[in-house]
Design an enzyme around this catalytic site. Structure first.
Site, mmCIF file in Angstrom:
data_model
loop_
_atom_site.group_PDB
_atom_site.id
_atom_site.type_symbol
_atom_site.label_atom_id
_atom_site.label_comp_id
_atom_site.label_asym_id
_atom_site.label_seq_id
_atom_site.Cartn_x
_atom_site.Cartn_y
_atom_site.Cartn_z
ATOM 1 N N CYS A 47 0.843 -1.189 0.000
ATOM 2 C CA CYS A 47 0.000 0.000 0.000
ATOM 3 C C CYS A 47 0.884 1.247 0.000
ATOM 4 C CB CYS A 47 -0.896 -0.020 1.232
ATOM 5 S SG CYS A 47 -1.674 1.555 1.615
ATOM 6 N N GLU A 48 0.661 2.144 -0.956
ATOM 7 C CA GLU A 48 1.531 3.320 -1.042
ATOM 8 C C GLU A 48 1.264 4.336 0.063
ATOM 9 O OE1 GLU A 48 -0.621 6.404 -4.152
ATOM 10 O OE2 GLU A 48 0.664 4.858 -4.972
ATOM 11 N N HIS A 49 0.187 4.150 0.801
ATOM 12 C CA HIS A 49 -0.143 5.101 1.865
ATOM 13 C C HIS A 49 0.530 4.771 3.192
ATOM 14 C CE1 HIS A 49 -3.832 5.352 -0.824
ATOM 15 N NE2 HIS A 49 -3.239 6.512 -0.940
ATOM 16 N N HIS A 50 0.767 3.463 3.430
ATOM 17 C CA HIS A 50 1.370 3.050 4.704
ATOM 18 C C HIS A 50 2.554 2.104 4.531
ATOM 19 C CE1 HIS A 50 -2.837 4.164 5.803
ATOM 20 N NE2 HIS A 50 -2.226 4.721 6.834
ATOM 21 N N GLN B 220 -4.756 -0.425 -5.284
ATOM 22 C CA GLN B 220 -5.244 -1.606 -5.998
ATOM 23 C C GLN B 220 -5.944 -1.244 -7.310
ATOM 24 O OE1 GLN B 220 -7.135 -4.652 -3.624
ATOM 25 N NE2 GLN B 220 -8.390 -5.319 -5.338
ATOM 26 N N HIS C 293 -5.647 -6.066 2.474
ATOM 27 C CA HIS C 293 -4.763 -4.934 2.752
ATOM 28 C C HIS C 293 -4.417 -4.921 4.240
ATOM 29 C CE1 HIS C 293 -5.504 -2.586 -1.112
ATOM 30 N NE2 HIS C 293 -6.308 -3.633 -1.214
ATOM 31 N N CYS D 274 -3.016 -2.649 5.778
ATOM 32 C CA CYS D 274 -3.272 -1.334 6.369
ATOM 33 C C CYS D 274 -4.710 -1.247 6.876
ATOM 34 C CB CYS D 274 -2.989 -0.215 5.362
ATOM 35 S SG CYS D 274 -3.952 -0.306 3.850
#
Length: 216
Positions: free
Chosen positions: A110-113, A151, A179, A181
């Site tokens: 996940c590019e956010h976490h 995704q 995910h 996250c």
């Protein structure tokens, strides 16, 4: 505090910004070894900030191992030099029905976490005169998975890559993933999965789409 609140909203809602992975113009000016050395130092600082003792034998090599893992494994799909060669062949046996490659396992992040996304992709296409080796479909999924991802973007990237290689709109991609996250932080939901789909051409026909769903 306003920026931090915006960061949280973007991350928790898994908001993406573009079909292409956001990359700096100088993304590939440094060698892999240079990147590993820089990341190693930064990760060492993170661990020290957390209060970990890097003189401990178990922890001393962790900054290097993480840096190498990022560059050579988890995020190797960022480097276009690692993109699989997608040789296609004439469909000499004139097979004109659906071909489905299902349950293609992948690991992404996940590019956010920067937490794992673990799942399976299901891909189908109808030849317009070209066919592709089965293992190449797996490699396309793995290549686009091996980068910080959203995704929805990953699904579209796989779809566009296969559509271009096969020279047809008749492609469908379904991705189902867990995910971490979502399961290991935030809402801490251990059972939910996320499904995304992209399709074109003949797969816009509901009956053909349903035939694909039955096969997977």
């Amino acid at each position: 505090m306003e920026n931090y609140e915006r960061f949280e909203i973007t991350g928790d809602n898994h908001i993406g910004t573009a079909i292409e992975t956001p990359l700096r113009k100088d993304a590939f000016e440094k060698s892999d070894n240079e990147k590993i050395a820089i990341i190693q130092e930064h990760y060492k600082g993170i661990m020290e900030t957390l209060g970990l003792d890097l003189d401990d034998d178990s922890l001393s090599g962790t900054p290097y191992r993480v840096a190498k893992m990022y560059v050579k494994e988890l995020f190797s799909g960022l480097d276009p030099r690692n993109k699989p060669s997608l040789s296609v062949f004439d469909n000499k046996y004139e097979y004109n029905k659906m071909l489905v490659e299902s349950d293609i396992t992948f690991n992404s992040s996940c590019e956010h976490h920067f937490l794992p996304i673990i799942g399976k992709a299901h891909v189908g296409y109808i030849s317009s005169g070209k066919v592709i080796g089965l293992s190449k479909i797996n490699r396309v999924v793995q290549y686009y998975g091996r980068r910080p991802q959203v995704q929805e973007r990953m699904t579209m990237q796989i779809f566009n890559e296969l559509k271009s290689a096969l020279q047809t709109e008749d492609v469908i991609v379904v991705v189902v993933a867990e995910h971490l996250c979502v399961s290991s932080r935030g809402v801490n939901d251990l059972s939910s999965k996320t499904t995304t789909i992209e399709f074109g051409g003949q797969f816009k026909d509901a009956q053909i789409r349903n035939d694909f769903f039955k096969l997977i």
